[in-house]
Write an enzyme that holds these catalytic residues in place. Structure first.
Site, PDB file in Angstrom:
ATOM      1  N   ASP A 180       0.800  -1.225   0.000  1.00  0.00           N
ATOM      2  CA  ASP A 180       0.000   0.000   0.000  1.00  0.00           C
ATOM      3  C   ASP A 180       0.836   1.280   0.000  1.00  0.00           C
ATOM      4  O   ASP A 180       0.323   2.359   0.284  1.00  0.00           O
ATOM      5  CB  ASP A 180      -0.927   0.010   1.213  1.00  0.00           C
ATOM      6  CG  ASP A 180      -0.155  -0.028   2.532  1.00  0.00           C
ATOM      7  OD1 ASP A 180       1.092  -0.150   2.502  1.00  0.00           O
ATOM      8  OD2 ASP A 180      -0.789   0.066   3.596  1.00  0.00           O
ATOM      9  N   CYS A 183       4.843  -0.242   2.588  1.00  0.00           N
ATOM     10  CA  CYS A 183       5.368  -1.599   2.776  1.00  0.00           C
ATOM     11  C   CYS A 183       6.721  -1.625   3.487  1.00  0.00           C
ATOM     12  O   CYS A 183       6.960  -2.504   4.320  1.00  0.00           O
ATOM     13  CB  CYS A 183       5.439  -2.334   1.434  1.00  0.00           C
ATOM     14  SG  CYS A 183       6.496  -1.544   0.193  1.00  0.00           S
ATOM     15  N   HIS A 317       8.605  -3.465  -4.101  1.00  0.00           N
ATOM     16  CA  HIS A 317       7.871  -3.818  -2.885  1.00  0.00           C
ATOM     17  C   HIS A 317       8.830  -4.433  -1.872  1.00  0.00           C
ATOM     18  O   HIS A 317       9.843  -5.037  -2.234  1.00  0.00           O
ATOM     19  CB  HIS A 317       6.769  -4.819  -3.234  1.00  0.00           C
ATOM     20  CG  HIS A 317       5.977  -5.293  -2.064  1.00  0.00           C
ATOM     21  ND1 HIS A 317       5.144  -4.463  -1.345  1.00  0.00           N
ATOM     22  CD2 HIS A 317       5.879  -6.522  -1.475  1.00  0.00           C
ATOM     23  CE1 HIS A 317       4.560  -5.157  -0.376  1.00  0.00           C
ATOM     24  NE2 HIS A 317       5.010  -6.406  -0.428  1.00  0.00           N
TER      25      HIS A 317
END
Length: 327
Positions: A180, A183, A317
């Site tokens: 989101d 992370c 990510h």
């Protein structure tokens, strides 16, 4: 192993790839919006399947994860083909019907290449031409997105496999973190909770604020790297110091993704050794001055993260890396 492919509350394989709701008279804009929603559903399904697969023995988990990767790859390719066919129909006039299975002709039609002669030879109005051109451009753009999505799924599977082979001999595994924008900080929060055996002493938002404060207070250490990474903002009327301050505000008050600068600040804020594992790049260590060697070369207080270059179709990510007994 079939049970891992059914997740309560999530769309089934058929719902995503075949029976997505469609309107009887669907405009191109509505079609593209539905396509994006279906891609998002597939990404959510992937996350749910991964969580469902993280159960059982180590061998069972490995087999289930492989099955999930194969299933998602299959669904992604199937969804792409379905979208291409729908876009091809949208790019053709009502008199241009495709032969069954003639996907090449459909792709040409989407790209604006005539595949059959028009019945109406009259020249369309300029407004009609503009609408058709926009529709063709949007359809071509959607096809590029679909192709990129398929490539990302393949690259993600390769990256995850390499990372798993790297972590397994160390007795480590991935703990998935919500993608989101927070992370990095959520992953660090998860690691701190692991170290204390309870809850983390800092929330992800507090970690953001600590990071921004440290960067402000040590601006000379960060400003050169910030400027080199943000050359595109050089034309701004703001001074380098003002641009850096704006960046720090984003760090503490938005969902801006965190990277190397923020990791450098966190290692000093927390006085922790940080290890970042990756399946795409060499592993990175930060804060070696805070490292206390353990039996396996990692300190019990080392913050262990994984960096994913091809995650969820969203780009970069971070996840938390934990002992596989805790997965």
């Amino acid at each position: 192993m079939e049970d891992i492919l059914e997740v309560e509350g999530k769309p089934s394989v058929e719902e995503i790839s075949e029976n997505a709701p469609q309107k009887k008279e669907e405009t191109l804009e509505e079609m593209l919006s539905r396509h994006r929603k279906e891609i998002s559903q597939l990404q959510n399904k992937e996350m749910a399947l991964k969580k469902a697969a993280a159960k059982g023995s180590k061998a069972e988990q490995k087999a289930k994860k492989k099955q999930v990767e194969e299933e998602i790859s299959h669904l992604s390719a199937k969804l792409k083909e379905k979208h291409e066919e729908e876009l091809a129909f949208a790019g053709c006039s009502s008199t241009n019907r495709r032969e069954k299975g003639d996907l090449d002709s459909l792709v040409k039609a989407v790209a604006g290449v005539s595949v059959t002669n028009r019945v109406d030879k009259s020249k369309p109005s300029k407004s009609v031409q503009r609408r058709e051109k926009r529709a063709q451009q949007e359809a071509a753009r959607e096809q590029r997105i679909q192709e990129e999505q398929r490539n990302i799924v393949s690259e993600r599977a390769t990256e995850n496999e390499k990372l798993e082979r790297k972590l397994e001999p160390l007795g480590l595994a991935i703990n998935e973190i919500k993608p989101d924008g927070h992370c990095l900080y959520r992953a660090v929060e998860d690691q701190l909770a692991l170290h204390t055996g309870g809850s983390s002493p800092y929330t992800y938002q507090q970690l953001r604020e600590m990071t921004a404060t440290y960067m402000r207070n040590h601006a000379p250490d960060f400003l050169p790297f910030f400027l080199s990474e943000n050359m595109g903002d050089a034309q701004s009327n703001n001074t380098p110091a003002e641009r850096f301050e704006n960046y720090c505000r984003e760090v503490e008050s938005t969902a801006a993704w965190g990277g190397q600068l923020e990791l450098g600040a966190l290692t000093h804020c927390l006085r922790k050794h940080i290890m970042i594992f990756s399946g795409s790049f060499p592993d990175v260590e930060m804060g070696n001055e805070y490292k206390s060697e353990g039996g396996n070369g990692l300190s019990n207080s080392t913050i262990m993260l994984s960096y994913h270059r091809h995650a969820f179709g969203l780009g970069e990510h971070y996840n938390s890396v934990v002992p596989n007994s805790l997965e």
